[in-house]
Design an enzyme around this catalytic site. Sequence first.
Site, PDB file in Angstrom:
ATOM      1  CD  GLU A  74     -19.724 133.154  58.178  1.00  0.00           C
ATOM      2  OE1 GLU A  74     -20.342 134.056  57.590  1.00  0.00           O
ATOM      3  OE2 GLU A  74     -18.844 132.460  57.630  1.00  0.00           O
ATOM      4  NE  ARG A  78     -17.100 136.248  56.254  1.00  0.00           N
ATOM      5  CZ  ARG A  78     -16.151 136.892  55.572  1.00  0.00           C
ATOM      6  NH1 ARG A  78     -15.412 137.818  56.166  1.00  0.00           N
ATOM      7  NH2 ARG A  78     -15.939 136.641  54.300  1.00  0.00           N
ATOM      8  CB  SER A 137     -20.788 130.640  54.902  1.00  0.00           C
ATOM      9  OG  SER A 137     -20.531 130.973  53.559  1.00  0.00           O
TER      10      SER A 137
END
Length: 344
Positions: free
Chosen positions: A331, A165, A235
Amino acid sequence: MYKKKKSYQSLKNLNTFSINVTAKKIIFVKTIQSLMKIWKTCNLSNIPYIILGEGSNVLFLENYAGVVIINRIKGIRIEEKKKNWLLHVFSGEKWHDLVKYTLRMGFFGLENLALIPGSVGSAAIQNIGAYGLELKNICQYVDVISLENGKTIRLKKKTCNFSYRSSIFKYKYNNGYAVIAVGIKIKKNWKPVIFSSLLKSKKILEINAYKIFNIVCQIRKKKLPNLKKLGNAGSFFKNPIITSKKTKKILSSYMKMPYYIQKNGFIKIPAAWLIEKYNFKNIQIGDAAIYKKQKLILINLKKANSKDILKLAQIIQKCILKKFGIYLEPEVDFINSLGKVKLL
């Protein structure tokens, strides 16, 4: 120059968390030239700016004091090679639209990444991933433009520093640069990327790209909230990657804990499992809550503000750290009145 220009307009419909904040100006751009012109104006006048795609991975903390530039630079160019299809995709394209487009064209390989919200540009910045596939697996290059001199820099996959990510575009090519296109390589000799839910499917023996696409869409629709009803950024936390020593310690108390061994020897633990095991029950801060079907997602039930969401996130972090000794890293990107900031 640009499609639309709005002053002191709400950003509620331009961020998937549906946080009702405003910006000094909101400008939709359709060309690179427009983007550069607006950047130069902001730079000369010392006005803060931020470039957004679909606003799917951000949390606005307060009203934005500058210009929010919405990237709508679109287009897809196709080049056929002997063994591959090369797609040059401009960054303002919606990612899911690209996945559907490739299937219509008979190009197979992106189906595991179906229904991921956001733009193609943010897909590269974030190195999106799901069901055994990441952007880095299909990326050939990423084009960024220097907003100062208009020069395009092409970074091949190896120099993009893709990781879980993250990518080089989150730090080095951030201020003063913009991702304008992504090169995607799709092999003509298609091979399915198999994942656990697919193995459970009765159709596994007769699998094809279209069926994988449908299965992925069904799974995501079933476990993820409808953005039109519940604001969220997908998320909220990353899945933590920890040492084997720490993993063994947790496994001694939780033998059924799922874990995934990484190539470097570290272990990835599903953050959703950690949150579920803590059993937060029906915790709610204002209108911010944990989504029951997928614990990794924080939702805006109706009128949550950033303070509600941040407080809920902090409670989760503290509890997981105390119980498991694991820090959950956010995130999402946090944006205050002047731009992106690091929090939590």
